[in-house]
Design a protein around this motif. Structure first.
Motif, PDB file in Angstrom:
ATOM      1  N   LYS A   1      38.878 -19.449  55.579  1.00  9.40           N
ATOM      2  CA  LYS A   1      37.981 -20.603  55.663  1.00  9.40           C
ATOM      3  C   LYS A   1      38.721 -21.908  55.372  1.00  9.40           C
ATOM      4  N   PRO A   2      38.359 -22.984  56.066  1.00  5.15           N
ATOM      5  CA  PRO A   2      38.966 -24.286  55.799  1.00  5.15           C
ATOM      6  C   PRO A   2      38.571 -24.825  54.411  1.00  5.15           C
ATOM      7  N   PHE A   3      39.535 -25.453  53.751  1.00  7.87           N
ATOM      8  CA  PHE A   3      39.342 -26.069  52.445  1.00  7.87           C
ATOM      9  C   PHE A   3      39.692 -27.553  52.566  1.00  7.87           C
TER      10      PHE A   3
ATOM     11  N   ALA B   1      31.105 -20.284  56.386  1.00  9.73           N
ATOM     12  CA  ALA B   1      31.214 -19.247  57.418  1.00  9.73           C
ATOM     13  C   ALA B   1      31.907 -19.819  58.640  1.00  9.73           C
ATOM     14  N   ASN B   2      32.517 -18.930  59.407  1.00 10.65           N
ATOM     15  CA  ASN B   2      33.027 -19.258  60.741  1.00 10.65           C
ATOM     16  C   ASN B   2      32.998 -17.967  61.551  1.00 10.65           C
TER      17      ASN B   2
ATOM     18  N   ASP C   1      26.045 -17.063  58.148  1.00 16.10           N
ATOM     19  CA  ASP C   1      26.801 -16.216  59.067  1.00 16.10           C
ATOM     20  C   ASP C   1      25.865 -15.384  59.938  1.00 16.10           C
ATOM     21  N   GLN C   2      24.781 -14.871  59.352  1.00 18.97           N
ATOM     22  CA  GLN C   2      23.815 -14.104  60.134  1.00 18.97           C
ATOM     23  C   GLN C   2      23.159 -14.979  61.199  1.00 18.97           C
TER      24      GLN C   2
ATOM     25  N   ARG D   1      32.737 -26.815  63.960  1.00 17.01           N
ATOM     26  CA  ARG D   1      33.382 -26.219  62.804  1.00 17.01           C
ATOM     27  C   ARG D   1      32.870 -24.801  62.542  1.00 17.01           C
ATOM     28  N   LEU D   2      31.548 -24.634  62.586  1.00 19.74           N
ATOM     29  CA  LEU D   2      30.957 -23.332  62.296  1.00 19.74           C
ATOM     30  C   LEU D   2      31.367 -22.277  63.322  1.00 19.74           C
ATOM     31  N   PHE D   3      31.314 -22.654  64.593  1.00 19.61           N
ATOM     32  CA  PHE D   3      31.620 -21.691  65.657  1.00 19.61           C
ATOM     33  C   PHE D   3      33.085 -21.842  66.088  1.00 19.61           C
TER      34      PHE D   3
END
Length: 367
Positions: free
Chosen positions: A132-134, A165-166, A210-211, A364-366
């Motif tokens: 995950k990005p920080f 999530a990603n 994520d779901q 970002r999420l996808f």
């Protein structure tokens, strides 16, 4: 030589000529189609080439997925795993890139003003926590805007965040612990007091997000297959160029750029990378190309599915190809409208979640 022998010789010669001509014609018919040589106009005589965008009309594809660990919803037709989203716009003076909608955020209050140079020196060497990005942002004392630390600026308030999530899954306990360690190390370096959120709560938020993303992620793809003669890489590029496609950064990949520079492409067209890297690519015989749309990455207003359908139709006519799903089954025209309707529903659902397709948060999420 008798007249009979002469006649036999003539007949034999004619048969030989016919056989040679047929073989030449057959080889020409089955040879890969190559790009046509375009005559160059003399200086001052030519005109600038006109770039033509595809029309928004007729026929195209199906297929998609988020992750093998997240099976697609049962209602999906043609194995489509849909998604889309809503614009999440915020005033820059109020919020930075980090967003509580998809990030776990730790406020950091420094005891004194911290220079941007000192903040940069205190940042961890990597900008990831597991998969995950920080990120760390500071509230610029002069502009009152959240931003990544900048040399010469001064800050008193900071925030550290990790994405929940990603496409690789949800933030887990181990990743959250690593996030806490990185944020604490940064806080110690700038003499700041962190306020960490509850791990159980944040991990639960990550799983729920994520779901939701898994159930609303769509990556549509279909194949265009040659009916008869195969294609060379040059012929594919020449056929796709009038529709706006340009060579991508990877071999065997063409992209239809977005209107605004820096945004993900609207569509991608791909073929065998080995053929693209061949020493003699024009001798390569390709019988299939793929057209793909990463739905969450492209804004709804771009009408990407309509563009995809029109591109598929025009390339099918130009290259004498037939549209298929990734398994090689022809896609009937009647399958297009239900797909378009399903995508519109997905756009609406992600709009309601403030994750519009093409928005910064959706990209970002996808990812």
């Amino acid at each position: 030589m008798s007249s009979f022998q002469t006649a036999l010789a003539i007949v034999g010669a004619v048969v030989l000529i016919v056989v040679v001509a047929y073989n030449a014609w057959n080889n020409h018919r089955n040879a890969p189609r190559r790009a046509r040589q375009v005559a160059q106009a003399a200086p001052g005589e030519g005109q600038e080439p006109v770039r033509r965008d595809p029309l928004l009309d007729a026929a195209a594809p199906a297929l998609g997925a988020h992750d093998d660990t997240h099976p697609p919803p049962a209602w999906q037709d043609l194995q489509i795993d849909p998604v889309a989203a809503a614009a999440h716009e915020v005033a820059p003076q109020q919020r930075g890139a980090l967003d509580a909608l998809i990030d776990a955020i730790v406020p950091l209050a420094a005891e004194q003003l911290v220079s941007g140079d000192a903040a940069l020196a205190a940042l961890p060497t990597t900008r990831r926590v597991g998969s995950k990005p920080f990120a760390v942002e500071g509230l610029n004392e002069a502009t009152q805007q959240w931003e990544a630390p900048q040399p010469g600026a001064r800050y008193r308030q900071f925030q550290a965040g990790v994405q929940l999530a990603n496409r690789l899954g949800a933030l887990n306990n181990i990743e959250f612990s690593e996030f806490v360690a990185k944020a604490q190390a940064f806080a110690d370096a700038i003499n700041a007091a962190p306020e960490f959120p509850d791990m159980v709560h944040e991990v639960a938020r990550a799983r729920e997000l994520d779901q939701f993303a898994s159930a609303h992620d769509a990556q549509l793809s279909f194949a265009l297959r040659a009916r008869q003669a195969a294609w060379s890489p040059g012929y594919i590029q020449q056929s796709a160029a009038p529709l706006g496609f340009v060579v991508g950064s990877m071999p065997g990949r063409l992209v239809l750029p977005a209107a605004d520079a820096g945004l993900p492409p609207l569509l991608t067209l791909a073929y065998d990378a080995q053929a693209a890297m061949s020493d003699e690519p024009e001798r390569s015989a390709l019988r299939e190309v793929s057209l793909a749309l990463d739905v969450p990455q492209v804004a709804r207003g771009e009408q990407p599915f309509a563009r995809l359908r029109e591109v598929a139709r025009q390339l099918g006519q130009t290259m004498d190809g037939v549209l298929c799903d990734p398994d090689g089954q022809m896609i009937p025209a009647m399958a297009m409208e239900p797909i378009a309707s399903d995508l519109e529903q997905l756009y609406d659902q992600l709009d309601e979640r403030e994750l519009s397709a093409g928005s910064v948060l959706a990209r970002r999420l996808f990812s």
